[in-house]
Design a protein around this motif. Structure first.
Motif, PDB file in Angstrom:
ATOM      1  N   LEU A  88       0.828  -1.205   0.000  1.00 35.30           N
ATOM      2  CA  LEU A  88       0.000   0.000   0.000  1.00 35.30           C
ATOM      3  C   LEU A  88       0.865   1.259   0.000  1.00 35.30           C
ATOM      4  N   THR A  89       2.012   1.197   0.675  1.00 33.41           N
ATOM      5  CA  THR A  89       2.929   2.340   0.687  1.00 33.41           C
ATOM      6  C   THR A  89       3.444   2.620  -0.718  1.00 33.41           C
ATOM      7  N   ALA A  92       0.732   4.193  -2.738  1.00 32.96           N
ATOM      8  CA  ALA A  92       0.586   5.611  -2.399  1.00 32.96           C
ATOM      9  C   ALA A  92       1.604   6.439  -3.170  1.00 32.96           C
ATOM     10  N   ALA A  96      -1.546   7.262  -5.562  1.00 39.42           N
ATOM     11  CA  ALA A  96      -2.735   7.320  -4.712  1.00 39.42           C
ATOM     12  C   ALA A  96      -2.640   8.428  -3.675  1.00 39.42           C
ATOM     13  N   GLY A  97      -1.440   8.829  -3.314  1.00 42.84           N
ATOM     14  CA  GLY A  97      -1.261   9.900  -2.323  1.00 42.84           C
ATOM     15  C   GLY A  97      -0.983   9.377  -0.935  1.00 42.84           C
ATOM     16  N   THR A  98      -1.920   8.649  -0.368  1.00 42.79           N
ATOM     17  CA  THR A  98      -1.740   8.099   0.975  1.00 42.79           C
ATOM     18  C   THR A  98      -2.074   6.609   0.952  1.00 42.79           C
ATOM     19  N   ARG A  99      -1.656   5.913   2.007  1.00 38.53           N
ATOM     20  CA  ARG A  99      -1.970   4.483   2.121  1.00 38.53           C
ATOM     21  C   ARG A  99      -3.483   4.277   2.192  1.00 38.53           C
ATOM     22  N   ARG A 100      -4.146   5.155   2.909  1.00 39.57           N
ATOM     23  CA  ARG A 100      -5.601   5.042   3.054  1.00 39.57           C
ATOM     24  C   ARG A 100      -6.300   5.199   1.703  1.00 39.57           C
ATOM     25  N   ALA A 101      -5.859   6.193   0.915  1.00 41.22           N
ATOM     26  CA  ALA A 101      -6.436   6.397  -0.418  1.00 41.22           C
ATOM     27  C   ALA A 101      -6.123   5.207  -1.324  1.00 41.22           C
ATOM     28  N   ALA A 102      -4.915   4.654  -1.195  1.00 44.78           N
ATOM     29  CA  ALA A 102      -4.527   3.494  -1.999  1.00 44.78           C
ATOM     30  C   ALA A 102      -5.433   2.305  -1.675  1.00 44.78           C
TER      31      ALA A 102
END
Length: 189
Positions: A88-89, A92, A96-102
């Motif tokens: 996920l990192t 990002a 995706a920008g951030t892990r959460r967005a990914a």
């Protein structure tokens, strides 16, 4: 005196205006219509207004396009995640920008987030072939006479890592060298 352009046919103008409106309503920008039609920016705007087009603001155009762009990004991130074992990192960093967005984009694309253990297994399996090749190479060089410290310096690994790789390759180790003064041999009298 400048020559006058030939009079435009009213039907051609209406058709062109309608064609421009259809493309604009499907998501094209005015700049894209200018490029595609070869008309000036002002002429495209005038024809869009003639056709009764409701003009969008720039943020409305971005939002309209973001749906498609978001789907494309989500599909690309899912491919990276599932086929290449990306984390996920890494997703990002890939856009995706951030892990959460990914994670959110991955789920939107129909993917399933992995656990940390699953990611480690994928990474370990991918690295196993490279480790095996390195271990085989080290074994060959060791059996040709290179010492473990020499191999460690050449490969930029610790001595313990080189020993472990040689052991994994099934290398028959030479006896350890004794450092220090040579032993006195005793003679029996």
């Amino acid at each position: 005196m400048n020559p006058q352009p030939p009079p435009a046919d009213a039907e051609t103008e209406t058709v062109t205006a309608q064609a421009l409106r259809q493309r604009y309503d499907s998501g094209a920008t005015v700049a894209e219509l200018v490029t595609a039609s070869g008309l000036s920016y002002g002429t495209v705007l005038n024809r869009l207004r003639e056709a009764g087009t409701v003009m969008r603001t720039s943020w409305q155009t971005r939002r309209l396009r973001d749906g498609k762009a978001r789907r494309n990004l989500a599909a690309r991130l899912r491919r990276l995640y599932e086929q290449h074992g990306a984390t996920l990192t890494e997703l990002a960093a890939a856009g995706a920008g951030t892990r959460r967005a990914a994670r959110r984009l991955l789920i939107e694309a129909g993917g399933r987030p992995r656990t940390t253990q699953e990611t480690l297994r994928i990474r370990t399996a991918a690295d196993a072939a490279a480790r095996k090749k390195l271990a085989s190479s080290l074994r060959t060089r060791y059996e040709d006479g290179a010492s473990v410290p020499e191999l460690a310096m050449e490969c930029n690994y610790s001595v313990a890592t080189v020993y472990r790789l040689l052991n994994q390759a099934g290398t028959h180790m030479r006896p350890q060298h004794r450092h220090g003064p040579p032993r006195q041999t005793r003679t029996r009298s």
